[in-house]
Motif scaffolding. Structure first.
Motif, short mmCIF file in Angstrom:
data_model
loop_
_atom_site.label_atom_id
_atom_site.label_comp_id
_atom_site.label_asym_id
_atom_site.label_seq_id
_atom_site.Cartn_x
_atom_site.Cartn_y
_atom_site.Cartn_z
N PHE A 28 10.51 23.88 95.40
CA PHE A 28 11.19 24.87 94.68
C PHE A 28 10.81 26.46 95.11
CE2 PHE A 28 10.92 21.07 92.13
CZ PHE A 28 12.21 20.86 91.51
N GLN A 29 11.56 27.33 94.91
CA GLN A 29 11.48 28.77 95.16
C GLN A 29 10.17 29.07 94.43
OE1 GLN A 29 14.88 31.26 95.28
NE2 GLN A 29 16.11 29.66 96.29
N ASN A 30 9.15 29.78 95.26
CA ASN A 30 8.14 30.50 94.49
C ASN A 30 7.27 29.31 93.69
OD1 ASN A 30 8.58 32.96 95.18
ND2 ASN A 30 10.00 33.24 93.63
N VAL A 31 7.27 28.11 94.32
CA VAL A 31 6.65 26.97 93.68
C VAL A 31 6.83 26.84 91.89
CG1 VAL A 31 4.49 25.70 93.84
CG2 VAL A 31 4.77 27.45 95.43
N ASN A 32 7.97 26.98 91.78
CA ASN A 32 8.23 26.89 90.36
C ASN A 32 9.36 26.03 90.07
OD1 ASN A 32 8.75 27.59 87.49
ND2 ASN A 32 8.61 29.64 87.79
N PRO A 33 9.34 25.06 89.41
CA PRO A 33 10.35 24.17 89.16
C PRO A 33 11.55 24.52 88.31
CG PRO A 33 8.59 23.23 88.76
CD PRO A 33 8.01 24.30 88.82
N GLY A 47 11.49 13.14 102.02
CA GLY A 47 11.16 12.44 100.78
C GLY A 47 9.89 13.07 100.48
N ILE A 48 9.45 12.58 99.16
CA ILE A 48 8.27 12.82 98.56
C ILE A 48 7.57 11.57 97.95
CG2 ILE A 48 6.96 14.54 96.66
CD1 ILE A 48 9.47 16.31 96.84
N ARG A 65 6.22 15.68 86.12
CA ARG A 65 6.43 15.45 87.53
C ARG A 65 7.87 14.65 87.74
NH1 ARG A 65 1.37 12.93 90.56
NH2 ARG A 65 1.41 11.55 88.64
N ILE A 66 7.93 13.88 86.78
CA ILE A 66 9.44 12.91 86.76
C ILE A 66 10.51 14.01 86.63
CG2 ILE A 66 10.80 11.40 85.43
CD1 ILE A 66 8.15 10.09 84.93
N ASN A 67 10.60 14.80 85.80
CA ASN A 67 11.62 15.92 85.63
C ASN A 67 11.68 16.71 87.06
OD1 ASN A 67 12.60 14.98 83.16
ND2 ASN A 67 11.16 16.24 82.25
N ASN A 68 10.44 17.16 87.48
CA ASN A 68 10.83 17.74 88.96
C ASN A 68 11.45 16.91 89.96
OD1 ASN A 68 9.47 19.88 87.87
ND2 ASN A 68 7.48 19.37 89.03
N LEU A 69 11.19 15.80 90.18
CA LEU A 69 11.85 14.97 91.14
C LEU A 69 13.23 14.68 90.87
CD1 LEU A 69 9.03 12.40 91.56
CD2 LEU A 69 9.56 14.03 93.24
#
Length: 77
Positions: A28-33, A47-48, A65-69
């Motif tokens: 994500f931009q600026n490491v912000n989900p 992948g991650i 983390r689940i929501n980020n993915l």
């Protein structure tokens, strides 16, 4: 760093696979989900990998983390 590794490796082997470990926030931009995806990073990875995805260090569901993915395109494993 991940983008640089991907670009370098794929110059020699276009099918080189890049799968970073943890750090889904980097997508994500600026490491912000809460921000849009960083398209350059998304294009650089295949992948991650996530350790202990479904549980946090206390054994509880790790919804963060689940929501980020879930925001990552489906073509990324």
């Amino acid at each position: 760093m991940v983008i640089g590794i991907s670009k370098y490796a794929r110059k020699f082997h276009p099918d080189f696979i890049v799968i970073p470990q943890n750090g889904s926030e980097l997508a994500f931009q600026n490491v912000n989900p809460e921000n849009p995806l960083c398209q350059e990073y998304i294009n650089a990875i295949d992948g991650i990998a996530i350790e202990e995805l479904f549980l946090d260090e206390k054994g509880k569901a790790d919804d963060y983390r689940i929501n980020n993915l879930k925001k990552i395109p489906n073509d990324k494993k």
